[in-house]
Enzyme design. Structure first.
Site, PDB file in Angstrom:
ATOM      1  N   HIS A  72      15.590  67.291  28.316  1.00  8.85           N
ATOM      2  CA  HIS A  72      15.290  66.418  29.453  1.00  8.85           C
ATOM      3  C   HIS A  72      16.032  65.093  29.345  1.00  8.85           C
ATOM      4  CE1 HIS A  72      12.292  65.264  26.440  1.00  8.85           C
ATOM      5  NE2 HIS A  72      12.160  64.115  27.057  1.00  8.85           N
ATOM      6  N   CYS A 155       7.539  74.216  60.312  1.00 13.08           N
ATOM      7  CA  CYS A 155       6.152  74.377  60.767  1.00 13.08           C
ATOM      8  C   CYS A 155       6.044  74.360  62.292  1.00 13.08           C
ATOM      9  CB  CYS A 155       5.272  73.280  60.173  1.00 13.08           C
ATOM     10  SG  CYS A 155       5.750  71.609  60.700  1.00 13.08           S
TER      11      CYS A 155
END
Length: 179
Positions: A72, A155
């Protein structure tokens, strides 16, 4: 050495556009490493991301092979810019509040490089006071934004919240790098 970007793909329907974004950068000679959140893998696969980027797709904070080398940290340091596309309300909130419970949010907290976010979410989520407060917090910390655009959403609603188009994001990223 060519330009290197770390692309964080978070989970939203706009994640499919991240594949074209990778292609756009590759056409311009930019190296792209990618992190996918768990939610992103519901929309695009690590295999498709790896095939287009030509590099391993990262998705696990606790990978023994990656984390023995502090993956990371290395991922966030090896790139000249971090781009989050799509930047969901969730990852924006994590970044605004310093939460890091996965590889993507940990890489964001561990970086000292510029960050560009391309928000993508439902219009009501985008306009919510919490999201707008997180946006202002992130801007005050120097994070740059491209979009969101206004238009029809998956949507069926219409308004601001559509992720900017891949070419627009690619150009915004190169503009940040050229500052």
């Amino acid at each position: 050495m060519s330009t290197r970007i770390l692309l964080i793909i978070s989970g939203g329907i706009a994640a499919y556009k991240s594949l074209e974004l990778i292609r756009e950068w590759k056409r311009r000679g930019v190296g792209v490493s990618c992190i996918l959140t768990d939610a992103a893998k519901q929309f695009v696969t690590p295999m498709s991301v790896a095939a287009l980027s030509g590099e391993k797709a990262y998705d696990n904070l606790f990978s023994l092979t990656d984390e023995t080398e502090m993956g990371h940290i290395e991922l966030s340091r090896s790139a000249e810019l971090i781009v989050v596309a799509p930047a969901t309300a969730n990852i924006m909130a994590k970044a605004a509040h310093g939460l890091c419970d996965d590889l993507a949010s940990t890489a964001l907290l561990a970086t000292d490089k510029p960050v560009l976010m391309a928000p993508a979410m439902n219009v009501r989520m985008w306009e919510h006071a919490a999201t707008q407060a997180n946006l202002e917090t992130l801007k005050s910390r120097g994070i740059t934004f491209v979009g969101p655009d206004e238009g029809e959403m998956a949507c069926g609603e219409f308004g601001p919240g559509r992720m900017a188009e891949p070419v627009q994001i690619a150009e915004a990223a190169l503009a940040v790098l050229n500052r």
